[in-house]
Write a protein that holds these residues in place. Structure first.
Motif, PDB file in Angstrom:
ATOM      1  N   ARG A  17      -4.117   7.067  -4.456  1.00 17.82           N
ATOM      2  CA  ARG A  17      -3.466   5.912  -3.842  1.00 17.82           C
ATOM      3  C   ARG A  17      -1.954   6.029  -3.965  1.00 17.82           C
ATOM      4  O   ARG A  17      -1.260   5.082  -4.268  1.00 17.82           O
ATOM      5  CB  ARG A  17      -3.961   4.610  -4.484  1.00 17.82           C
ATOM      6  N   ASN A  18      -1.473   7.234  -3.735  1.00 17.54           N
ATOM      7  CA  ASN A  18      -0.044   7.520  -3.818  1.00 17.54           C
ATOM      8  C   ASN A  18       0.462   7.859  -2.420  1.00 17.54           C
ATOM      9  O   ASN A  18      -0.046   8.788  -1.781  1.00 17.54           O
ATOM     10  CB  ASN A  18       0.202   8.699  -4.764  1.00 17.54           C
ATOM     11  N   THR A  36       0.213   3.541  13.773  1.00 15.57           N
ATOM     12  CA  THR A  36       1.283   3.277  12.810  1.00 15.57           C
ATOM     13  C   THR A  36       1.128   1.901  12.191  1.00 15.57           C
ATOM     14  O   THR A  36       1.298   1.718  10.975  1.00 15.57           O
ATOM     15  CB  THR A  36       2.656   3.394  13.499  1.00 15.57           C
ATOM     16  N   GLU A  37       0.778   0.909  13.000  1.00 12.90           N
ATOM     17  CA  GLU A  37       0.608  -0.449  12.494  1.00 12.90           C
ATOM     18  C   GLU A  37      -0.583  -0.536  11.538  1.00 12.90           C
ATOM     19  O   GLU A  37      -0.514  -1.216  10.505  1.00 12.90           O
ATOM     20  CB  GLU A  37       0.411  -1.415  13.674  1.00 12.90           C
ATOM     21  N   LEU A  38      -1.667   0.130  11.866  1.00 13.40           N
ATOM     22  CA  LEU A  38      -2.837   0.130  10.978  1.00 13.40           C
ATOM     23  C   LEU A  38      -2.511   0.810   9.643  1.00 13.40           C
ATOM     24  O   LEU A  38      -2.917   0.329   8.577  1.00 13.40           O
ATOM     25  CB  LEU A  38      -4.004   0.844  11.655  1.00 13.40           C
ATOM     26  N   ALA A  39      -1.784   1.925   9.706  1.00  9.11           N
ATOM     27  CA  ALA A  39      -1.407   2.621   8.479  1.00  9.11           C
ATOM     28  C   ALA A  39      -0.503   1.751   7.620  1.00  9.11           C
ATOM     29  O   ALA A  39      -0.654   1.677   6.396  1.00  9.11           O
ATOM     30  CB  ALA A  39      -0.708   3.941   8.830  1.00  9.11           C
ATOM     31  N   SER A  45       1.549  -1.364   1.178  1.00 11.26           N
ATOM     32  CA  SER A  45       1.829  -1.962  -0.134  1.00 11.26           C
ATOM     33  C   SER A  45       1.823  -0.944  -1.265  1.00 11.26           C
ATOM     34  O   SER A  45       2.172  -1.273  -2.408  1.00 11.26           O
ATOM     35  CB  SER A  45       0.788  -3.044  -0.439  1.00 11.26           C
ATOM     36  N   LEU A  46       1.437   0.287  -0.973  1.00 10.05           N
ATOM     37  CA  LEU A  46       1.386   1.307  -2.022  1.00 10.05           C
ATOM     38  C   LEU A  46       2.789   1.751  -2.385  1.00 10.05           C
ATOM     39  O   LEU A  46       3.689   1.767  -1.571  1.00 10.05           O
ATOM     40  CB  LEU A  46       0.579   2.520  -1.553  1.00 10.05           C
ATOM     41  N   ASN A  47       2.950   2.126  -3.614  1.00 15.85           N
ATOM     42  CA  ASN A  47       4.234   2.673  -4.049  1.00 15.85           C
ATOM     43  C   ASN A  47       3.981   3.708  -5.134  1.00 15.85           C
ATOM     44  O   ASN A  47       2.935   3.731  -5.763  1.00 15.85           O
ATOM     45  CB  ASN A  47       5.171   1.579  -4.577  1.00 15.85           C
TER      46      ASN A  47
END
Length: 206
Positions: A17-18, A36-39, A45-47
């Motif tokens: 999840r990176n 792009t919108e789905l991604a 929110s991942l970081n």
């Protein structure tokens, strides 16, 4: 020591999840804006930063000859000749000339190696030349399925000689254009094949 659910969650969060290790790809009738919108919706929110690689990359070695037996009336041998081309690839832009070179050498019955090996010397049932590009290595591979083990040395010498001839002599423009067209068709077909696309993405990550 026992493996806990917390251990699995920590590994999953660090390596799976990176955002630095995720590749999102679309194939077929897909609109770029929607993808792009789905991604962004599912992964936005991942970081996190890219973790250090856990893979040890060894230098590519010359693979040499690999004789083997097959179910025929006599022994058959397979020549696999590999060259490390990583040191001479400065960027991804250098890959295209190598793809064209390998096509000229071993793509189809009109290729230089097929003519020199099969047509002129009667060596090899199949003759192939290909490149493998990945993030950590790049190699050029030559494969010849020889009928007689005694042909292995001759096949290797012919391959090296044809490479030298292409370096020293100019290729006719008509021949170059023909192989460029052939490569475009192969690239287009590979894009339409999800398994080939996934394999290429894997190479670019590792």
């Amino acid at each position: 020591s026992s493996l806990t659910i917390e251990d699995l969650e920590r590994v999953h969060g660090k390596y799976y999840r990176n955002p630095q290790r995720i590749i999102v790809a679309g194939s077929g009738s897909v609109r770029h804006e929607e993808l792009t919108e789905l991604a962004r919706h599912f992964f936005g929110s991942l970081n996190g930063s890219r973790p250090p690689s856990q893979t040890t990359h060894e230098p590519v070695r010359r693979l040499g000859r690999c004789p083997h037996r097959v179910e025929r009336s006599k022994e058959s041998s397979y020549l696999l000749l590999g060259f490390n081309i990583s040191p001479i690839l400065a960027s991804r832009g250098d890959q295209s000339p190598f793809l064209l070179l390998m096509s000229l050498l071993g793509n189809g019955m009109s290729s230089h190696l097929y003519q020199a090996l099969r047509e002129e010397q009667g060596i090899g049932y199949t003759v192939e030349a290909s490149c493998e590009f990945a993030k950590s290595y790049a190699i050029a591979l030559f494969e010849v399925d020889c009928d007689r083990p005694d042909d292995l040395d001759s096949a290797e010498q012919i391959i090296c000689n044809e490479i030298r001839l292409l370096q020293e002599n100019q290729v006719p423009p008509r021949e170059v254009r023909g192989h460029k067209r052939q490569l475009r068709v192969e690239v287009r077909d590979s894009i339409d094949d999800p398994s080939k696309l996934a394999e290429e993405l894997f190479r670019q990550v590792f």
